[in-house]
Design an enzyme around this catalytic site. Structure first.
Site, PDB file in Angstrom:
ATOM      1  N   LYS A  28      87.755  -5.171  -1.668  1.00  0.00           N
ATOM      2  CA  LYS A  28      86.294  -5.185  -1.677  1.00  0.00           C
ATOM      3  C   LYS A  28      85.789  -3.835  -2.150  1.00  0.00           C
ATOM      4  CE  LYS A  28      85.281  -5.922   2.674  1.00  0.00           C
ATOM      5  NZ  LYS A  28      84.596  -5.997   3.988  1.00  0.00           N
ATOM      6  N   LYS A  86      87.205 -14.731  -0.114  1.00  0.00           N
ATOM      7  CA  LYS A  86      86.256 -14.628   0.999  1.00  0.00           C
ATOM      8  C   LYS A  86      84.828 -14.793   0.495  1.00  0.00           C
ATOM      9  CE  LYS A  86      86.901 -11.239   3.840  1.00  0.00           C
ATOM     10  NZ  LYS A  86      87.144  -9.817   4.263  1.00  0.00           N
TER      11      LYS A  86
END
Length: 270
Positions: A28, A86
């Site tokens: 991320k 995700k």
């Protein structure tokens, strides 16, 4: 037994996490939001470097729940070879149509993790719908990182409810959100499948700072990996590693596979 997820933002940090023996390397860009996304090309390079030695997940960014941009982002990350994609379940948007569309991707092998946000007071009734849509798991996180750790936003009975309902649906269960070392013992007692960290692993405990190898090692020591002899792989589920009955991801499902463009933008539900 619970595993450790470490969020990293580049290849150097992924190497640190792997060296520390984390159970999941999560990709991320923390400076881009709660679930900021790395470019798919960079994700692909990191996946190749990990070479199947540790499961890799990746976020798709802080996107509104609209079927078209969500599915395009999921396809891009799946094509980059990650094990899990995700998706943030942000307030607003079209949750129903987005889930119906994502169900097509899940049905074709893309393993999806839904991220619910504690500061949005999520409705856990959606966990059943996530299961029906073919999601692999659900994670409880915090959207506003300045609001404090997960444990300050939700009380233990609420966390127990989330873990219990996620397990009842047979989904992977994760807890994250500005977690500190002192949060670990209590959260481990809930027996989630994994605990996720970013800030606690960084220099000066700042999530946008670089990963601190000593901090990563300190958290790893508090979440000890299970001894090798406790692992068993059921023949009926070759892509899942079970530790004391709790599923942890182990194998790559998408690596090396190029996701085909799919006619996903029409849904079969209203």
């Amino acid at each position: 037994m619970s595993g450790m997820l470490a969020s990293v933002r580049n290849l150097a940090e992924a190497r640190i996490a792997r060296e520390a023996g984390v159970d999941i390397v999560d990709l991320k860009a923390p400076e881009r939001g709660s679930l900021g996304a790395l470019p798919a090309e960079e994700v692909g390079l990191i996946v190749a470097e990990m070479h199947g030695t540790v499961p890799v997940s990746a976020t798709i960014g802080d996107l509104p729940l609209d079927p078209d941009p969500i599915c395009r982002a999921v396809l891009a990350m799946a094509a980059a070879g990650v094990d899990y994609v995700k998706i943030g379940m942000f307030r607003g948007g079209d949750w129903g149509s987005t889930l119906a569309t994502l169900a097509h991707l899940a049905g074709r092998g893309t393993r999806l993790i839904a991220v619910l946000f504690a500061d949005d007071l999520p409705d856990f009734d959606w966990i059943v719908r996530l299961k029906r849509a073919g999601f692999a798991g659900a994670m409880l996180d915090t959207r506003d990182k300045a609001s404090g750790p997960l444990t300050s936003l939700l009380d233990r009975p609420t966390l127990e409810q989330f873990v219990g309902e996620t397990r009842e649906q047979g989904l992977l269960c994760g807890l994250a959100g500005s977690l500190r070392k002192e949060d670990i013992p209590e959260l481990l007692s809930l027996k989630p499948d994994y605990l996720g960290f970013r800030g606690a692993l960084c220099h000066s405990a700042r999530r946008t700072a670089g990963l601190d190898p000593d901090a990563v090692a300190a958290v790893r020591r508090l979440i000890p990996p299970p001894p090798p002899q406790t692992f068993s792989c059921p023949a009926s589920s070759p892509g899942t590693l079970r530790v004391n009955s709790n599923p942890l991801p182990t194998e790559v499902s998408q690596r090396g596979k190029k996701a085909n463009p799919l006619p996903l933008w029409e849904t079969d539900s209203q």
